[in-house]
Write a protein that holds these residues in place. Structure first.
Motif, PDB file in Angstrom:
ATOM      1  N   PHE A 138       0.855  -1.236   0.038  1.00 53.50           N
ATOM      2  CA  PHE A 138       0.117  -0.101  -0.056  1.00 53.50           C
ATOM      3  C   PHE A 138       0.785   1.240  -0.068  1.00 53.50           C
ATOM      4  CE2 PHE A 138      -2.030   3.462   2.337  1.00 53.50           C
ATOM      5  CZ  PHE A 138      -3.093   3.840   1.816  1.00 53.50           C
ATOM      6  N   TRP A 139       0.516   2.031  -0.839  1.00 56.38           N
ATOM      7  CA  TRP A 139       1.071   3.571  -0.713  1.00 56.38           C
ATOM      8  C   TRP A 139       0.222   4.756  -0.763  1.00 56.38           C
ATOM      9  CZ3 TRP A 139      -0.246   6.810  -4.428  1.00 56.38           C
ATOM     10  CH2 TRP A 139      -0.497   6.233  -5.953  1.00 56.38           C
ATOM     11  N   SER A 140       0.467   5.751  -0.229  1.00 56.85           N
ATOM     12  CA  SER A 140      -0.520   6.887  -0.121  1.00 56.85           C
ATOM     13  C   SER A 140       0.381   8.199  -0.223  1.00 56.85           C
ATOM     14  CB  SER A 140      -1.249   7.127   1.222  1.00 56.85           C
ATOM     15  OG  SER A 140      -0.383   7.442   2.133  1.00 56.85           O
ATOM     16  N   MET A 141      -0.257   9.195  -1.050  1.00 60.67           N
ATOM     17  CA  MET A 141       0.601  10.349  -1.438  1.00 60.67           C
ATOM     18  C   MET A 141      -0.349  11.484  -0.618  1.00 60.67           C
ATOM     19  SD  MET A 141       1.864  12.262  -4.672  1.00 60.67           S
ATOM     20  CE  MET A 141       0.348  13.240  -4.692  1.00 60.67           C
ATOM     21  N   ALA A 142       0.478  12.481   0.124  1.00 59.08           N
ATOM     22  CA  ALA A 142      -0.231  13.520   0.564  1.00 59.08           C
ATOM     23  C   ALA A 142       0.577  14.894  -0.017  1.00 59.08           C
ATOM     24  CB  ALA A 142      -0.323  13.493   1.898  1.00 59.08           C
ATOM     25  N   ILE A 143      -0.229  16.055  -0.306  1.00 55.06           N
ATOM     26  CA  ILE A 143       0.477  17.206  -0.671  1.00 55.06           C
ATOM     27  C   ILE A 143       0.241  18.114   0.584  1.00 55.06           C
ATOM     28  CG2 ILE A 143       0.479  19.276  -2.275  1.00 55.06           C
ATOM     29  CD1 ILE A 143       1.412  16.732  -3.567  1.00 55.06           C
TER      30      ILE A 143
END
Length: 181
Positions: free
Chosen positions: A92-97
């Protein structure tokens, strides 16, 4: 009885005043230790920094959750689109700005991606309009994200369920690229 109540109120107000003054004096020390400032002293814009104690040597924060690995990069959309890419099969990966004040303005996960790889294009509203007119072939599998933030930090987090995934997660973060276009 009224004297005790008055004494308790005065003591409470004096205590609250002391706490507020201490916080005001501590504010400058914490304002120069925010993530944006610490990343800017560690790496240039668009340079990926793996957030681990061995790589960052205490200069940038590291995830406290033992099941997460992370990498970050600073960007400036006034220089062009931001293209974030990494390949590899992770659980699982997640990206946040985050904006330059540390506020989360956007968050997505691998469930929004067309494939297993991380391939995200971040653009300002004006850049997104231009991009919609003619999408380059290189962005065929990319997830497009519109951001009002011109300068910010892109943070990618990976879930590492056990130590057998550490090598795969490390390779994923090491080959992560943040590039202006």
């Amino acid at each position: 009885m009224w004297a005790r109540l008055f004494y308790a109120l005065v003591l409470g107000l004096v205590g609250a005043g002391i706490v507020h003054v201490v916080i005001l004096f501590m504010l400058p020390a914490y304002s120069v230790r925010d993530v944006w400032t610490r990343l800017s002293t560690t790496a240039q814009a668009y340079e990926t920094v793996v957030l681990s104690p061995t790589v960052a040597e205490g200069r940038v924060p590291t995830p406290r959750n033992p099941f997460l690995r992370a990498a970050a990069c600073r960007f400036d959309l006034s220089e062009g689109l931001l293209h974030i890419r990494a390949t590899g099969r992770v659980p699982f990966w997640s990206m946040a700005i985050y904006d330059d004040h540390g506020l989360n303005v956007l968050s997505i996960s691998d469930r929004a991606a067309a494939g297993e790889d991380l391939d995200v294009v971040v653009a300002s509203p004006a850049q997104m309009l231009a991009l919609r007119r003619e999408v380059p072939a290189a962005f065929a599998q990319s997830v497009f994200v519109e951001s009002q933030v011109e300068q910010g930090v892109a943070l990618v987090r990976l879930f590492v369920p056990d130590e057998t995934w550490s090598g795969v997660a490390g390779a994923f973060l090491e080959n992560m690229r943040c590039e202006p276009l």
